[in-house]
Scaffold this motif. Structure first.
Motif, PDB file in Angstrom:
ATOM      1  N   VAL A  68       0.895  -1.672   0.393  1.00 14.99           N
ATOM      2  CA  VAL A  68       0.104   0.125  -0.326  1.00 14.99           C
ATOM      3  C   VAL A  68       0.846   0.592  -0.213  1.00 14.99           C
ATOM      4  O   VAL A  68       0.665   2.550  -0.540  1.00 14.99           O
ATOM      5  N   LEU A 108      -7.431   1.630  -1.171  1.00 12.71           N
ATOM      6  CA  LEU A 108      -7.776   1.904  -0.542  1.00 12.71           C
ATOM      7  C   LEU A 108      -9.567   1.195   0.140  1.00 12.71           C
ATOM      8  O   LEU A 108      -9.591   1.259   1.552  1.00 12.71           O
ATOM      9  N   VAL A 111      -8.511  -1.522   2.608  1.00  6.67           N
ATOM     10  CA  VAL A 111      -7.546  -1.803   3.727  1.00  6.67           C
ATOM     11  C   VAL A 111      -8.579  -2.308   4.757  1.00  6.67           C
ATOM     12  O   VAL A 111      -7.967  -2.596   5.325  1.00  6.67           O
ATOM     13  N   THR A 127      -4.098  -0.592   8.446  1.00  4.64           N
ATOM     14  CA  THR A 127      -5.696   0.941   9.227  1.00  4.64           C
ATOM     15  C   THR A 127      -5.502   2.018   7.878  1.00  4.64           C
ATOM     16  O   THR A 127      -4.510   2.487   7.271  1.00  4.64           O
ATOM     17  N   LEU A 128      -7.065   2.686   7.815  1.00  5.36           N
ATOM     18  CA  LEU A 128      -6.986   4.046   6.811  1.00  5.36           C
ATOM     19  C   LEU A 128      -6.054   5.132   7.905  1.00  5.36           C
ATOM     20  O   LEU A 128      -5.297   5.614   7.273  1.00  5.36           O
ATOM     21  N   GLY A 133      -1.831   3.447   4.516  1.00  4.30           N
ATOM     22  CA  GLY A 133      -3.570   3.595   4.248  1.00  4.30           C
ATOM     23  C   GLY A 133      -3.422   5.945   4.438  1.00  4.30           C
ATOM     24  O   GLY A 133      -3.730   6.151   3.271  1.00  4.30           O
ATOM     25  N   THR A 137      -5.008   7.593   1.472  1.00  7.45           N
ATOM     26  CA  THR A 137      -5.517   8.517   0.853  1.00  7.45           C
ATOM     27  C   THR A 137      -5.199   9.590   0.479  1.00  7.45           C
ATOM     28  O   THR A 137      -6.268  10.117  -0.679  1.00  7.45           O
TER      29      THR A 137
END
Length: 811
Positions: A68, A108, A111, A127-128, A133, A137
């Motif tokens: 990611v 996304l 996630v 995680t966001l 993450g 974003t």
């Protein structure tokens, strides 16, 4: 780092493995194709993207945090690279970032799944709110912000407003033509070809209230046995008195009531037999008014004081009585002249006049089209003038034998394969000249055996003496044309006073060309009124041929900017990559790159920046409404080893009598020509491909320019996205300050404010509107807009048979 090498305490989510696998596969594809592109001097971006995707795809199977975070870094780099290549030009920007953005969005969305499937202490947990993450974003949001801003801009638009100080008076403009304001007597309304109506009832303030007043169906659609691909409904009707006169693709002539659309009479010229047609069309009729008002009464008795002239696909010129639709027996033989008389290489359908003939008080002047690139043994491009009353031949001008204009003797033949004039001519009786837009000698893409006379008059505008047919002057728009840049549009005649000029206005001629020039000439002698510059051109023609060292460029030029690799476009990054590779495989050195055996990019292509629709000119204000299109083509010369084998019929051999086009039998090369598109059929160059533009002819300035039309009728999904599409069919201007255009490749007729180019109104058409609209006054006192909607075979627009009249509501 030891934990990265430890066995996984929990399985990787299946969706992560799917996305990882997809990235891995496409990564290797991009690495291979992008590596090839980089090896020939192209961008390294696609190879590096392939490498990144392959690594990220592999990481997705076990190291999700790194995957990611790595994708966030890749997308940030892609955003920076895209802005460096194309700036804030949205459609090129979106093509580069669309697929990467969707892949990032998928990550996304994944996630939360990663969080649910992995224990809290798993090092792969994402995680966001975790750094990977958050990073992904932020870069995706950054792209959305950039995209929204780019969508609000149009970097290709030119904003401005036309000067409103008149250069003449409207009343004087009408007086010069001698045609009532509410009528339309020739293809361009008058023999001057201005496509301008002096009616002012429809204005920028009320055009939005236009409604369909009536619609008539001719019953004539393309698709009959023997129809060529280019079967088209391109007519611009005439309006004389209270009647409309028009012709259909299959040559039927109709008279309609101008106010109600009711059919009054119909004439079928009985065109029969198999015809070797490249085009099947009728762009319009020609009208000879009665010599004096009293003569009109005689027309009712069949004396044909007035005449309509109709050229047919089997090579006749027919004269009809506008009152009855019957032939005029005194003209030619029982109302018709045989255009095959004196013509070499007779082959029914291979020669006829697709455009309306030119008319003066004494003469009817006829050119014609010959098959494009079929062979070196085609018919002659001779221009002939016939007595308007009797049909007797008065003079003939053959551009390969230009001095011999006396009527050809019985038994003699005109020069085979000489350059022709297939488009619409203009007439100035006061100066005693007819102005001809000239084509070139087939084959278009190889000119190693053209004679000096052919070289002189090919792709030129030529002024002939009305009385004798002798050349008064000639201006060549392309030297040694190898690109099918024949002069396609009717010359526009206007009295023009240049900015800062004292004294009387100049009798000017404005000549639009396929390569995008608007040459402004003094129509008395052909000298440029606005500057013309000879510019160096690419060299290196095919074997046995040569290229001209320079080419003329006008002060008003819509020559598209030279293409570069970064101008390549596609719906996705993948077809854009295909186009980038193709760009490097083909020869391209700018405009006038010669055709080659390896294939060349021809930009603009032979579709033309301007074509037979020409432009519209307001003679009162000295301004023009134009419709520039930009579509690159490819041109490949295929060596011939005999004069019979068909080499370039990629869609299969033609059926019946239809010709094998582009084979060039008798020449050293056949020619394979097609639009420069991706495998999806989408242009490889970025939009806009079609615009409308306003030009101040008094100083040569392009005042405004805007995209025109949507891809609603061109894409598999009918979305009205305003990319700017080409049009085929000319515009109309009116004294009310409104211009109309129906020829765009989506099925609409639109109205524009001529002052700033702002679109004011549009109406959906039942078929393609590839014709030039016209305007007239009805018996009810209303100004009508007339639009033909019948489609165009070559462009693939929807077929139909509609004649549509719009007007404001009765008050």
């Amino acid at each position: 780092m030891s934990h990265l090498l430890a066995p996984s305490p929990a399985p990787v989510p299946w969706l992560a493995r799917v996305i990882g696998g997809v990235l891995l596969v496409f990564g290797f594809v991009l690495l291979a194709a992008g590596g090839w592109l980089a090896s020939v001097g192209g961008s390294w971006y696609y190879a590096l993207t392939g490498l990144c995707w392959a690594v990220i795809g592999a990481l997705m199977w076990g190291r999700l945090r790194e995957a990611v975070f790595g994708y966030a870094l890749y997308f940030a780099a892609t955003l920076v690279w895209s802005l460096w290549e194309v700036g804030l030009d949205w459609w090129p920007l979106g093509a580069r970032l669309g697929v990467p953005f969707l892949a990032g969005l998928a990550l996304l969305v994944l996630v939360p799944t990663m969080r649910r499937h992995l224990p809290a202490d798993d090092p792969r947990r994402v995680t966001l709110r975790s750094p990977p993450g958050t990073a992904l974003t932020l870069v995706l949001v950054a792209f959305v912000v950039v995209a929204l801003f780019a969508m609000s801009q149009d970097l290709h638009a030119v904003e401005g407003s036309m000067p409103d100080s008149p250069k003449a008076s409207a009343s004087s403009a009408s007086a010069v033509s001698g045609i009532p304001d509410g009528e339309w007597h020739a293809y361009g309304r008058t023999g001057q070809g201005q496509r301008y109506s002096p009616l002012a009832q429809i204005t920028a303030a009320n055009v939005g209230e236009l409604k369909l007043a009536w619609e008539f169906h001719t019953g004539d659609k393309r698709g009959r046995p023997g129809d060529p691909k280019e079967t088209t409904f391109e007519v611009t009707p005439l309006k004389v008195g209270e009647r409309l006169f028009l012709c259909t693709p299959h040559q039927t002539v109709l008279a309609l009531d101008a106010t109600t659309g009711r059919e009054l009479w119909r004439f079928d010229p009985q065109v029969r037999g198999e015809l070797a047609l490249q085009h099947l069309t009728c762009r319009g009729l020609s009208y000879q008014p009665p010599a004096d008002p009293m003569a009109a009464a005689g027309a009712q008795a069949g004396a044909c004081a007035a005449k309509l002239f109709m050229p047919t696909a089997d090579g006749r010129l027919i004269a009809l009585d506008p009152a009855t639709g019957k032939t005029c027996p005194r003209f030619g033989h029982n109302g018709a002249v045989d255009l095959w008389a004196g013509m070499p290489n007779v082959q029914a359908g291979a020669y006829y006049s697709t455009s309306p003939v030119a008319v003066s008080s004494r003469l009817v002047i006829v050119g014609g089209t010959v098959l494009d690139n079929a062979s070196t043994k085609e018919q002659s491009g001779v221009i002939r003038a016939y007595d308007i009353e009797t049909g007797a031949l008065v003079w003939n001008w053959d551009s390969a034998n230009p001095e011999a204009t006396a009527p050809i003797a019985a038994g003699q033949k005109y020069t085979p394969n000489s350059p022709n004039s297939w488009s619409v001519a203009s007439v100035d009786e006061a100066l005693g000249m007819v102005y001809l837009p000239m084509g070139n000698q087939p084959p278009d893409q190889w000119g190693g055996k053209r004679s000096p006379a052919v070289e002189k008059y090919s792709s030129s505008v030529v002024a002939l003496d009305l009385a004798t047919g002798q050349v008064r002057w000639a201006f060549q728009t392309v030297h040694h044309d190898l690109w099918d840049y024949d002069v396609p549009a009717q010359p526009v005649l206007i009295e023009l006073r240049l900015k800062g000029q004292d004294g009387p206005p100049v009798p000017a001629l404005v000549q639009p060309t396929k390569q995008g020039e608007l040459f402004v000439l003094d129509r008395r002698d052909g000298r440029p009124v606005l500057r013309v510059t000879e510019t160096p051109a690419p060299q290196g023609a095919a074997a046995g041929d040569f290229t001209a060292p320079t080419q003329p460029v006008s002060a008003i030029s819509f020559n598209p900017p030279e293409l570069t690799e970064r101008d390549m476009w596609g719906v996705t990054m993948f077809d854009q990559l295909w186009c980038r590779i193709a760009f490097h495989k083909l020869r391209y050195e700018g405009r006038f790159t010669p055709p080659s055996t390896g294939g060349s990019i021809i930009n603009p292509g032979n579709f033309g920046v301007f074509n037979w629709g020409s432009i519209a000119v307001d003679p009162v204000r000295g301004i023009a409404f134009t419709t520039p299109a930009v579509l690159a083509f490819t041109s490949q010369l295929v060596p011939r080893h005999d004069d019979t084998t068909q080499l370039v019929q990629d869609d299969g051999k033609p059926t019946g009598a239809l010709p094998a086009l582009n084979e060039n039998f008798g020449a050293p090369f056949a020619a394979r020509m097609k639009p420069f598109t991706s495998p999806l059929g989408i242009p490889c160059q970025a939009p806009p491909w079609g615009t409308v533009a306003g030009v101040d002819l008094t100083d040569g300035r392009v005042v405004w320019r805007h995209r025109n039309g949507t891809v609603r009728d061109l894409s598999p999904v009918p979305l009205p996205i305003r990319l700017g599409v080409p049009s085929l069919g000319g515009p109309l201007m009116t004294a009310g300050g409104v211009a109309f255009l129906s020829g765009s490749m989506d099925d609409y007729v639109r109205a524009y404010d001529v002052n700033n180019g702002r679109q004011l109104w549009e109406s959906r058409l039942p078929a393609g509107g590839q014709a030039t609209p016209m305007s007239y006054l009805g018996a009810d006192g209303r100004q009508y807009l007339l639009v033909i909607a019948g489609g165009h075979g070559s462009t693939g627009t929807r077929p139909g048979d509609s004649v549509r009249a719009y007007a404001l509501e009765k008050r």
